[in-house]
Write a protein that holds these residues in place. Structure first.
Motif, short mmCIF file in Angstrom:
data_model
loop_
_atom_site.label_atom_id
_atom_site.label_comp_id
_atom_site.label_asym_id
_atom_site.label_seq_id
_atom_site.Cartn_x
_atom_site.Cartn_y
_atom_site.Cartn_z
N ALA A 59 46.13 42.09 41.93
CA ALA A 59 45.16 41.26 41.21
C ALA A 59 45.83 40.01 40.63
O ALA A 59 45.24 38.92 40.62
CB ALA A 59 44.51 42.07 40.09
N LEU A 60 47.06 40.17 40.14
CA LEU A 60 47.78 39.02 39.60
C LEU A 60 48.11 38.03 40.72
O LEU A 60 47.93 36.82 40.57
CB LEU A 60 49.07 39.48 38.91
CG LEU A 60 49.99 38.37 38.41
CD1 LEU A 60 49.26 37.47 37.41
CD2 LEU A 60 51.26 38.94 37.80
N ARG A 61 48.59 38.54 41.84
CA ARG A 61 48.91 37.64 42.95
C ARG A 61 47.67 36.94 43.47
O ARG A 61 47.71 35.77 43.83
CB ARG A 61 49.63 38.42 44.04
CG ARG A 61 51.09 38.70 43.70
CD ARG A 61 51.78 39.53 44.77
NE ARG A 61 51.82 40.94 44.41
CZ ARG A 61 51.60 41.94 45.23
NH1 ARG A 61 51.26 41.70 46.49
NH2 ARG A 61 51.69 43.18 44.82
N ASP A 62 46.55 37.66 43.49
CA ASP A 62 45.28 37.02 43.88
C ASP A 62 44.92 35.90 42.91
O ASP A 62 44.46 34.83 43.32
CB ASP A 62 44.14 38.06 43.89
CG ASP A 62 44.15 38.94 45.12
OD1 ASP A 62 44.82 38.59 46.12
OD2 ASP A 62 43.47 40.00 45.08
N ALA A 63 45.11 36.17 41.62
CA ALA A 63 44.77 35.17 40.60
C ALA A 63 45.64 33.92 40.75
O ALA A 63 45.15 32.79 40.63
CB ALA A 63 44.91 35.76 39.21
N ILE A 64 46.92 34.12 41.01
CA ILE A 64 47.83 32.98 41.15
C ILE A 64 47.51 32.18 42.41
O ILE A 64 47.39 30.95 42.36
CB ILE A 64 49.29 33.45 41.17
CG1 ILE A 64 49.68 34.10 39.84
CG2 ILE A 64 50.22 32.27 41.47
CD1 ILE A 64 51.05 34.75 39.84
N THR A 65 47.34 32.86 43.54
CA THR A 65 47.05 32.14 44.77
C THR A 65 45.71 31.41 44.66
O THR A 65 45.58 30.27 45.12
CB THR A 65 47.02 33.08 45.99
OG1 THR A 65 46.06 34.13 45.77
CG2 THR A 65 48.38 33.70 46.23
N THR A 88 50.66 41.84 29.95
CA THR A 88 50.73 40.39 30.15
C THR A 88 50.20 40.02 31.53
O THR A 88 49.48 39.02 31.68
CB THR A 88 52.17 39.89 29.99
OG1 THR A 88 52.58 40.11 28.64
CG2 THR A 88 52.27 38.41 30.30
N GLN A 89 50.50 40.82 32.54
CA GLN A 89 49.98 40.54 33.87
C GLN A 89 48.45 40.53 33.86
O GLN A 89 47.81 39.65 34.46
CB GLN A 89 50.49 41.57 34.87
CG GLN A 89 51.98 41.46 35.14
CD GLN A 89 52.44 42.36 36.28
OE1 GLN A 89 51.67 42.64 37.21
NE2 GLN A 89 53.68 42.82 36.23
N ALA A 138 43.17 37.13 33.64
CA ALA A 138 42.02 36.60 32.91
C ALA A 138 42.18 35.11 32.65
O ALA A 138 41.22 34.33 32.80
CB ALA A 138 41.86 37.36 31.59
N ALA A 139 43.37 34.69 32.28
CA ALA A 139 43.60 33.27 31.94
C ALA A 139 43.42 32.36 33.14
O ALA A 139 42.81 31.28 33.03
CB ALA A 139 45.00 33.11 31.35
N LEU A 140 43.95 32.77 34.28
CA LEU A 140 43.86 31.92 35.47
C LEU A 140 42.45 31.91 36.06
O LEU A 140 42.10 30.99 36.81
CB LEU A 140 44.86 32.37 36.53
CG LEU A 140 46.34 32.15 36.17
CD1 LEU A 140 47.23 32.66 37.30
CD2 LEU A 140 46.63 30.68 35.89
N GLY A 141 41.66 32.90 35.72
CA GLY A 141 40.30 32.96 36.23
C GLY A 141 39.28 32.20 35.40
O GLY A 141 38.10 32.15 35.76
N ASP A 142 39.72 31.61 34.30
CA ASP A 142 38.78 30.93 33.39
C ASP A 142 39.27 29.51 33.11
O ASP A 142 40.37 29.31 32.59
CB ASP A 142 38.68 31.70 32.08
CG ASP A 142 37.76 31.01 31.09
OD1 ASP A 142 36.53 31.04 31.29
OD2 ASP A 142 38.28 30.41 30.12
N ASP A 143 38.47 28.52 33.46
CA ASP A 143 38.83 27.13 33.22
C ASP A 143 38.27 26.60 31.91
O ASP A 143 38.74 25.57 31.40
CB ASP A 143 38.31 26.25 34.36
CG ASP A 143 38.98 26.56 35.69
OD1 ASP A 143 40.15 26.99 35.67
OD2 ASP A 143 38.33 26.38 36.74
#
Length: 366
Positions: free
Chosen positions: A67-73, A261-262, A267-272
């Motif tokens: 899920a984290l790698r998906d969020a980053i990519t 933290t992961q 959550a942070a990368l998914g919200d602008d």
């Protein structure tokens, strides 16, 4: 142990202690505009994600959850315009400073190798070279460097401390030169979402790299854009041929981001929206401080992005630090970032609205 510490310079922030004491003695208290640490609350949706993942008794993985790698990519493609980014193109790290300090060592650099970074730069680039016992060189234009022993080229746009932004044309030219000479490029882009008078571009954008990530890696952090300095949350994105070996090394070294933290980073990368709100806060503080400094006789150079104003009164930076400390305002001396900054100070606008108003009022009265 002394053999390692002997390689390091004096920790620069220790030199500010007496000026901090002077500023703290102000009747209305200190306005600390020096370090640039976030002061606003961590957005609620990120806190909730952290709490929800608090029951994490097992070891996290260095590569992070899927899920984290998906969020980053997803973020790299959505926000930076990158294309064709897979899980092998990304790597979570434990805050960006850790990466900067230990990257030359993890790349296997040492005596006979050279690390290059901007003439005015974050001090940890030099620390990383020193820890690896590699040589280091500063530059104004990296394409004028001798590439013979140059193994690692640091870019920093937007710049800390100056706020200067490298244009797409400049980045394209530098990446092409580095590839021609087999030089690995790491681009520190931690302030990329904080452009004010310029629109920063990533080395991951296809207009810069021609659609290939060969020989380039971008460094990103959530410390500033999401107020997550306390979470130590950052990541790399770029050449899998570089990130793959780094992942193996970091597995052996146990350099893993905590599981809560992961989850928070996902959550942070998914919200602008929270980034937009924080940008508005910083924009207002920047405008207020900029106008106050100009009215007080400062000249401001660059500063088109990042969280700092690069300001001068045409005198020694330490004279300026002392002058402002007498008014209860603490700033960073420019020579922390290299001798070329000896007549500048770096003024962060990461204080609260109330403290920024206090600084503005004090400058107006002085």
């Amino acid at each position: 142990m002394s053999a390692v510490t002997d390689r390091l310079p004096t920790f620069p922030w220790d030199k500010l202690a007496p000026y901090k004491a002077t500023a703290a003695a102000h009747p209305d208290g200190i306005v600390d505009l020096s370090v640039g640490t976030p002061v606003d609350p961590v957005p609620e949706l990120i806190q909730k994600a952290l709490v929800a993942a608090a029951d994490s008794p097992g070891y996290p993985t260095v590569w992070g959850t899927p899920a984290l790698r998906d969020a980053i990519t997803g973020w790299v493609e959505r926000r930076l315009g990158a294309r064709g980014v897979t899980h092998h193109h990304v790597l979570p790290i434990v805050g960006s400073k850790e990466l900067v300090a230990w990257l030359p060592t993890q790349l296997g650099l040492g005596p006979g190798d050279t690390v290059a970074f901007p003439r005015l730069a974050y001090p940890t680039y030099e620390v990383g070279a020193r820890l690896a016992r590699a040589a280091y060189e500063v530059y104004d234009d990296p394409t004028e460097l001798d590439p013979a022993h140059l193994k690692l080229l640091w870019l920093n746009s937007p710049s800390n401390p100056t706020g200067r932004v490298l244009s797409q044309r400049e980045l394209t030219r530098i990446v092409a030169w580095a590839r021609e000479h087999g030089v690995l490029v790491f681009s520190d882009e931690c302030y990329l979402e904080l452009g004010w008078e310029a629109d920063p571009v990533s080395v991951l954008h296809p207009d810069v790299n021609g659609g290939s990530y060969e020989g380039i890696v971008a460094v990103h952090s959530l410390s500033k854009r999401s107020n997550l300095a306390g979470y130590r949350a950052a990541f790399l994105a770029g050449d899998p041929a570089v990130l793959g070996p780094l992942l193996e090394i970091r597995k052996h070294g146990g350099m893993m981001t905590s599981a809560p933290t992961q989850a928070a980073v996902v959550a942070a990368l998914g919200d602008d929206e929270h980034v937009r709100v924080q940008r508005e806060r910083y924009a207002a503080r920047r405008t207020a401080l900029r106008e106050a400094l100009l009215a007080h006789g400062f000249r401001i150079e660059h500063s088109e992005a990042s969280l700092y104003l690069w300001a001068t009164r045409g005198e020694s930076c330490w004279d300026t630090v002392a002058h402002l400390a007498e008014h209860g305002i603490l700033v960073a001396p420019g020579d922390f970032y290299g001798p070329a900054g000896e007549r500048f100070v770096r003024v962060a606008f990461t204080a609260t609205d109330e403290r920024v108003r206090a600084a503005v009022e004090r400058l107006a009265r002085a």
